[in-house]
Design a protein around this motif. Structure first.
Motif, PDB file in Angstrom:
ATOM      1  N   HIS A 142       0.821  -1.210   0.000  1.00 38.04           N
ATOM      2  CA  HIS A 142       0.000   0.000   0.000  1.00 38.04           C
ATOM      3  C   HIS A 142       0.854   1.259   0.000  1.00 38.04           C
ATOM      4  CE1 HIS A 142      -3.717  -2.173   0.474  1.00 38.04           C
ATOM      5  NE2 HIS A 142      -3.208  -2.861   1.487  1.00 38.04           N
ATOM      6  N   LEU A 143       1.909   1.234   0.808  1.00 41.51           N
ATOM      7  CA  LEU A 143       2.736   2.420   0.975  1.00 41.51           C
ATOM      8  C   LEU A 143       3.506   2.775  -0.303  1.00 41.51           C
ATOM      9  CD1 LEU A 143       3.267   4.321   3.273  1.00 41.51           C
ATOM     10  CD2 LEU A 143       5.225   2.939   3.941  1.00 41.51           C
ATOM     11  N   SER A 144       4.133   1.774  -0.918  1.00 41.28           N
ATOM     12  CA  SER A 144       4.904   2.039  -2.143  1.00 41.28           C
ATOM     13  C   SER A 144       3.988   2.572  -3.229  1.00 41.28           C
ATOM     14  CB  SER A 144       5.563   0.764  -2.673  1.00 41.28           C
ATOM     15  OG  SER A 144       6.175   0.050  -1.637  1.00 41.28           O
ATOM     16  N   ASP A 145       2.828   1.956  -3.325  1.00 42.74           N
ATOM     17  CA  ASP A 145       1.871   2.339  -4.358  1.00 42.74           C
ATOM     18  C   ASP A 145       1.384   3.775  -4.164  1.00 42.74           C
ATOM     19  OD1 ASP A 145       0.030   1.604  -6.542  1.00 42.74           O
ATOM     20  OD2 ASP A 145      -1.486   1.991  -4.993  1.00 42.74           O
ATOM     21  N   MET A 146       1.270   4.173  -2.903  1.00 43.90           N
ATOM     22  CA  MET A 146       0.758   5.509  -2.628  1.00 43.90           C
ATOM     23  C   MET A 146       1.849   6.574  -2.754  1.00 43.90           C
ATOM     24  SD  MET A 146      -1.050   6.938   0.804  1.00 43.90           S
ATOM     25  CE  MET A 146      -2.456   5.906   0.798  1.00 43.90           C
ATOM     26  N   ALA A 147       3.043   6.264  -2.266  1.00 42.57           N
ATOM     27  CA  ALA A 147       4.091   7.282  -2.185  1.00 42.57           C
ATOM     28  C   ALA A 147       4.837   7.476  -3.507  1.00 42.57           C
ATOM     29  CB  ALA A 147       5.081   6.918  -1.080  1.00 42.57           C
ATOM     30  N   TYR A 148       4.811   6.479  -4.375  1.00 41.38           N
ATOM     31  CA  TYR A 148       5.506   6.610  -5.667  1.00 41.38           C
ATOM     32  C   TYR A 148       4.511   6.479  -6.801  1.00 41.38           C
ATOM     33  CZ  TYR A 148       9.836   6.063  -3.015  1.00 41.38           C
ATOM     34  OH  TYR A 148      10.861   6.241  -2.146  1.00 41.38           O
ATOM     35  N   LYS A 149       4.551   7.423  -7.699  1.00 36.86           N
ATOM     36  CA  LYS A 149       3.646   7.380  -8.847  1.00 36.86           C
ATOM     37  C   LYS A 149       4.410   7.088 -10.129  1.00 36.86           C
ATOM     38  CE  LYS A 149       0.200   8.217  -6.244  1.00 36.86           C
ATOM     39  NZ  LYS A 149      -0.492   7.005  -5.784  1.00 36.86           N
ATOM     40  N   GLU A 150       5.693   7.444 -10.159  1.00 38.25           N
ATOM     41  CA  GLU A 150       6.477   7.258 -11.390  1.00 38.25           C
ATOM     42  C   GLU A 150       7.650   6.301 -11.212  1.00 38.25           C
ATOM     43  OE1 GLU A 150       6.610  11.782 -12.651  1.00 38.25           O
ATOM     44  OE2 GLU A 150       5.799  11.253 -10.695  1.00 38.25           O
ATOM     45  N   HIS A 151       8.387   6.475 -10.141  1.00 37.19           N
ATOM     46  CA  HIS A 151       9.608   5.679  -9.926  1.00 37.19           C
ATOM     47  C   HIS A 151       9.250   4.207  -9.661  1.00 37.19           C
ATOM     48  CE1 HIS A 151      13.304   4.274  -7.994  1.00 37.19           C
ATOM     49  NE2 HIS A 151      13.904   5.292  -8.571  1.00 37.19           N
ATOM     50  N   PRO A 221      12.646   6.763 -14.023  1.00 40.96           N
ATOM     51  CA  PRO A 221      11.869   8.001 -13.932  1.00 40.96           C
ATOM     52  C   PRO A 221      12.118   8.696 -12.597  1.00 40.96           C
ATOM     53  CG  PRO A 221      10.422   6.065 -14.116  1.00 40.96           C
ATOM     54  CD  PRO A 221      11.817   5.564 -14.127  1.00 40.96           C
ATOM     55  N   VAL A 222      12.144  10.004 -12.637  1.00 39.43           N
ATOM     56  CA  VAL A 222      12.329  10.775 -11.401  1.00 39.43           C
ATOM     57  C   VAL A 222      10.951  11.102 -10.831  1.00 39.43           C
ATOM     58  CG1 VAL A 222      13.236  12.913 -10.419  1.00 39.43           C
ATOM     59  CG2 VAL A 222      14.489  11.723 -12.240  1.00 39.43           C
ATOM     60  N   GLU A 223      10.782  10.812  -9.556  1.00 41.47           N
ATOM     61  CA  GLU A 223       9.494  11.044  -8.912  1.00 41.47           C
ATOM     62  C   GLU A 223       9.251  12.558  -8.764  1.00 41.47           C
ATOM     63  OE1 GLU A 223       7.620   8.425  -8.235  1.00 41.47           O
ATOM     64  OE2 GLU A 223       6.012   9.592  -7.324  1.00 41.47           O
ATOM     65  N   THR A 224       8.098  12.991  -9.186  1.00 49.81           N
ATOM     66  CA  THR A 224       7.739  14.404  -9.015  1.00 49.81           C
ATOM     67  C   THR A 224       7.427  14.665  -7.544  1.00 49.81           C
ATOM     68  OG1 THR A 224       6.665  14.228 -11.155  1.00 49.81           O
ATOM     69  CG2 THR A 224       6.231  16.240  -9.893  1.00 49.81           C
ATOM     70  N   LYS A 225       7.867  15.820  -7.066  1.00 54.35           N
ATOM     71  CA  LYS A 225       7.622  16.152  -5.662  1.00 54.35           C
ATOM     72  C   LYS A 225       6.120  16.190  -5.365  1.00 54.35           C
ATOM     73  CE  LYS A 225       8.641  19.706  -2.325  1.00 54.35           C
ATOM     74  NZ  LYS A 225       9.553  20.103  -1.401  1.00 54.35           N
ATOM     75  N   PHE A 296      18.589   3.976  -2.260  1.00 58.50           N
ATOM     76  CA  PHE A 296      19.576   4.730  -3.056  1.00 58.50           C
ATOM     77  C   PHE A 296      18.925   5.961  -3.692  1.00 58.50           C
ATOM     78  CE2 PHE A 296      22.737   1.010  -4.116  1.00 58.50           C
ATOM     79  CZ  PHE A 296      22.907   0.810  -2.772  1.00 58.50           C
ATOM     80  N   ASP A 297      17.791   5.750  -4.364  1.00 58.34           N
ATOM     81  CA  ASP A 297      17.044   6.874  -4.944  1.00 58.34           C
ATOM     82  C   ASP A 297      16.182   7.489  -3.838  1.00 58.34           C
ATOM     83  OD1 ASP A 297      18.139   6.502  -7.484  1.00 58.34           O
ATOM     84  OD2 ASP A 297      16.665   4.955  -7.985  1.00 58.34           O
ATOM     85  N   PRO A 298      15.595   8.668  -4.125  1.00 55.66           N
ATOM     86  CA  PRO A 298      14.838   9.332  -3.052  1.00 55.66           C
ATOM     87  C   PRO A 298      13.911   8.390  -2.291  1.00 55.66           C
ATOM     88  CG  PRO A 298      15.021  10.801  -4.907  1.00 55.66           C
ATOM     89  CD  PRO A 298      15.645   9.494  -5.337  1.00 55.66           C
ATOM     90  N   GLY A 299      14.000   8.432  -0.963  1.00 55.38           N
ATOM     91  CA  GLY A 299      13.339   7.445  -0.120  1.00 55.38           C
ATOM     92  C   GLY A 299      12.195   8.018   0.680  1.00 55.38           C
ATOM     93  N   LEU A 300      11.853   7.318   1.757  1.00 54.81           N
ATOM     94  CA  LEU A 300      10.719   7.722   2.581  1.00 54.81           C
ATOM     95  C   LEU A 300      11.123   7.827   4.047  1.00 54.81           C
ATOM     96  CD1 LEU A 300       7.959   5.343   1.123  1.00 54.81           C
ATOM     97  CD2 LEU A 300       8.286   7.778   0.615  1.00 54.81           C
TER      98      LEU A 300
END
Lengths: 410, 425
Positions: A142-151, A221-225, A296-300
């Motif tokens: 649930h968390l990954s799906d919600m917090a990341y839309k592109e990456h 892909p870079v996640e949009t803020k 490694f890439d922007p995290g949570l």
């Protein structure tokens, strides 16, 4: 301080050697620069399934485990979103057995349909055991799906659904191997009671003739803020209500990583941390934690809490936000910072006790960019100022960057 | 061209060089076991009291006493103590397992002098504040609810309770009733009667010097206390068969445990049974892993374990499988057991298991903190290093006939307790 020697074979394999004569054991660790972030959206969970297949036999050796056990050793592996790591720990005099085994499966895996079919079943059972059959076990889904839309962090390493694992084909296995499991995409670390010159010649003997693969360039892909609050309520077979909040943070190589890590420690590391004293010890929550995903890439940056009976989710959310707003407004005291630095120093010193930890950490930093980073971590944490912590708290802990998940017992 | 089909030569480990440990007494007579080695400037101290479940006068007294000791001492409130200990980058852990209570601390050498007095207060001058017990009780009840939703944990609680009985020190489980029943006076009683200097051993490991020794003696070596002279004589419980099927709200898998009561390390069958357990389910290459995971793909994990306690011991087989695979999995477990009862394992398999175990033993004495852990086990079981070496020797020399004998003697289905926890029941 960990003194090590690093060099590169002609085929691109990076080798790191560290001698620790205090141990009778040695560790042979091979890390591959591939994780679930490299998967395709229709074939999630594959990097981890592939890790299982690495034990199913290679060109000249029908079964990986038997010789390791025969040599008095033990081995295992893990996959996460960023990397895949295989390790062998065995009596130092039997190090050659591990080098032989690791090099043979790097040379050519035995692409067996029987092994694939069995490990698909095993991994689906693992999926059930660790995610589906555990209370809150699907939190990362649930968390990954919600917090990341592109990456590609938007699916967890185990995979989006068991069907993706079921659908894997032998052709996928072979293609994945020749793309990612090549020496130029790997790091070999040997640590323990070793003679550097002997180990070098053994490494040369077993690894130098493995052909290099194509050069890989990662373009994710870079996640949009995030700019809008997201939330979700899940009714499930859980014993207690639970609230999880996740906020986007910087990547692992950003200097702010250390400030954010210390921020989570100030909130939740130890019995004198703010959450422990102000929330747990006041019987508001039976569980309260703050931690970072550390990817490694922007995290949570994640806060997780389970309220006590009689305390509502709304009240829980409020006490958590009170703590977050407090640190955003007033920052940290110098004593508090000193305390958390001392705690960090202890855990770094402790992490250098075990040869297995040392080997894995050397591989981790080399995959991240440079093994030498292992020796500057302590300094990086010491450099963090009270202003840094206050600044990163204000940058990341905002309502519009919050992903909130609430579990309610069905 | 390198011929990769040729395996490198394997060097066998025939014996272990157990690192030397020092033993000495503090001024008050407490024995210190010292493992002085290591490369990092860090010291670990673990204080063990013979004050586990066997001596309890009330269920859970041992565990809750150990927990509340950190929650306030003569000079410090719970918060002040936590603040100070954290400040030095340290942390104090305490708890109780079946046989003993323990208190441990990791300290950076440079802060040893500051942390030891804090640790000593926890051990010697706890105040057991009523409010702290209340908070602890409320939170423990919530954690119990949380744990009862985990099928694997529920199956463990049931099988040990069935083996020993719900009143036995090794058999009872925490429950709302016994958590609520513990009062402050029970903690003071347990502390005063059983956590005395004459029931105490201290294991120190890491980089040790004269300064460390004298600080330990100054802080932990001055107060002498004696315990009530209670001798625990565990009731003898017969081995028996039983079946339990327990409902769980977790729908995807069933937790399976099969097991029986066994014995402690002093039993003459301990070493061959240890070998049999390893062959059957004690390592990755075990019969159960090979057949049920690697061949049939029924499970992610299946293992067996032989747990020696001070007065007894137990054996369990453990796995979690999809609900529809429960029957075939149980059938295959008993099939693998019957193969071990009917046929000797091959010399090659014996070799592999022996080498694996010896490597594992070597790993268990790698570094000061692991050696300390072995020394703790020996100390709790009142065993000498020489007796440990004898067991290692017996394991090394165990024969395939002995392994078959053990399977026939101890792994009969009529002696087994079977517990299943899943949504089908």
């Amino acid at each position: 301080m960990i003194a090590f020697e690093k060099y590169v074979l002609d085929n691109g394999l990076r080798v790191i050697l560290h001698q620790d004569a205090s141990s009778p054991m040695a560790v042979v660790n091979v890390a591959y620069d591939v994780g679930s972030r490299d998967e395709e959206v229709e074939k999630t969970g594959f990097a981890h399934l592939f890790e299982h297949l690495m034990f199913g036999g290679s060109a000249n050796i029908p079964d990986f485990d038997t010789p390791i056990q025969m040599a008095g050793g033990e081995n295992n592996a893990f996959t996460n979103c960023d990397m895949t790591n295989f390790y062998n720990i065995l009596p130092a005099e039997n190090i050659e057995t591990a080098l032989w085994l690791e090099s043979d499966r790097m040379m050519k895996l035995d692409f067996s349909s029987k092994s694939l079919a069995t490990q698909q079943k095993v991994v689906i059972e693992e999926f059930k055991e660790t995610c589906l059959n555990q209370p809150y076990g699907d939190m990362w889904h649930h968390l990954s799906d919600m917090a990341y839309k592109e990456h590609s962090y938007r699916w967890p390493t185990i995979g989006l659904v068991p069907e993706h694992i079921q659908d894997a084909k032998l052709g996928d296995v072979e293609a994945f191997f020749y793309r990612y499991y090549r020496p130029n995409n790997a790091v070999l670390v040997v640590v323990g009671n070793i003679q550097i010159s002997d180990v070098k010649s053994q490494i040369n003997k077993y690894f130098s003739d493995i052909p290099a693969g194509i050069e890989l360039k990662r373009l994710l892909p870079v996640e949009t803020k995030q700019s809008q609050f997201r939330s979700k309520i899940i009714e499930a077979a859980v014993p207690l209500p639970s609230i999880i909040m996740a906020f986007g943070m910087c990547n692992r190589l950003n200097d702010d990583y250390y400030a954010v890590d210390l921020l989570s420690d100030i909130l939740a590391n130890g019995r004198s941390s703010r959450f422990f004293v102000n929330i747990y010890k006041k019987s508001i929550c039976s569980t309260i934690d703050a931690f970072i995903s550390g990817t490694f890439d922007p995290g949570l940056f994640i806060v997780e809490a389970r309220p006590m009976p009689g305390v509502s989710i709304d009240q829980t959310r409020e006490v958590i936000w009170n703590e977050l707003n407090e640190i955003k407004a007033k920052g940290v005291q110098s004593e508090e910072l000193e305390k958390i630095r001392n705690k960090t120093e202890s855990s770094l010193v402790y992490s250098e006790v075990s040869i297995l930890h040392k080997a894995m950490n050397l591989a981790y930093y080399e995959i991240l960019g440079d093994a030498e980073m292992i020796n500057i971590q302590s300094q990086k944490y010491q450099n963090v100022t009270a202003e840094d912590i206050k600044r990163v708290a204000n940058e990341i802990l905002s309502q519009e960057q919050c992903n909130e998940i609430i579990y309610l017992p069905k | 061209m390198l011929d990769r089909s040729i395996a490198p030569q394997i060097h066998n480990i025939a014996s272990l060089q157990f690192p030397s440990v020092e033993r000495y007494l503090l001024d008050n007579g407490i024995e210190v076991v010292e493992v002085n080695q290591g490369t990092q400037d860090i010291v670990h101290i673990e204080v063990i009291y013979d004050a586990g479940r066997p001596v309890e006068d009330k269920q859970l007294a041992s565990r809750i006493t150990a927990a509340i000791q950190k929650e306030g001492t003569k000079s410090f409130s719970s918060e002040a103590l936590a603040e100070k200990v954290d400040y030095y980058g340290s942390s104090i852990n305490s708890g109780s397992n079946l046989d003993y209570s323990y208190f441990s601390v990791f300290v950076l050498s440079k802060f040893f002098n500051e942390v030891m007095p804090l640790f000593a207060e926890v051990l010697q001058e706890p105040t057991f504040p009523e409010g702290e017990l209340k908070t602890h009780r409320e939170i423990t009840l919530e954690k119990l609810k949380s744990n009862m939703a985990k099928s694997d944990l529920v199956s463990y609680r049931k099988i040990t309770e069935e083996m020993y009985g719900s009143e036995h020190a090794y058999g009872y489980n925490s429950s709302e009733e016994n958590i609520l029943a513990i009062q402050r006076s029970d903690l003071i009683h347990h502390f005063t009667n059983y956590q005395s200097s004459d029931r105490c051993t201290i294991i120190v490991s890491g980089k040790i010097n004269e300064n460390v020794r004298s600080i330990i003696n100054a802080n932990l070596g001055q107060i002498k206390t004696t315990s009530s002279n209670k001798q625990f004589q565990p009731p003898t419980i017969p081995v028996h068969q039983a079946h339990h099927k327990i409902h769980s709200s977790q729908q995807h898998q069933t937790a399976i445990k099969i097991g029986r009561k066994m014995f402690n390390r002093s039993n003459k069958d301990f070493a061959p049974m240890f070998m049999l357990n390893t062959v059957l389910g004690g390592y990755f290459g075990s019969r159960l892993m090979e057949s049920i995971r690697e061949n049939l793909g029924y499970t992610y994990n299946i293992y067996s374990s032989l747990e020696p306690l001070v007065y007894d011991g137990y054996f369990t087989l453990n796995t979690e499988v999809s609900n529809e695979l429960v029957d075939p999995t149980v059938a295959e477990i008993y099939n693998q057991i019957s193969i071990l009862q009917n046929e000797k394992i091959s010399a090659r398999e014996l070799d592999m298991v022996r080498n694996y175990i010896m490597g594992n033993f070597l790993n268990m004495i790698d570094g000061p903190f692991r050696v300390a852990n072995v020394m703790k086990t020996l100390s709790v079981s009142k065993m000498e290093v020489e007796e440990y070496e004898v067991i290692v020797d017996q394991i090394y020399n165990c024969t395939t006939t002995q392994i078959q004998d053990m399977a026939q003697k101890y792994l009969q289905r009529k002696d087994m307790i079977e517990v299943m926890v899943g949504s089908n029941f």
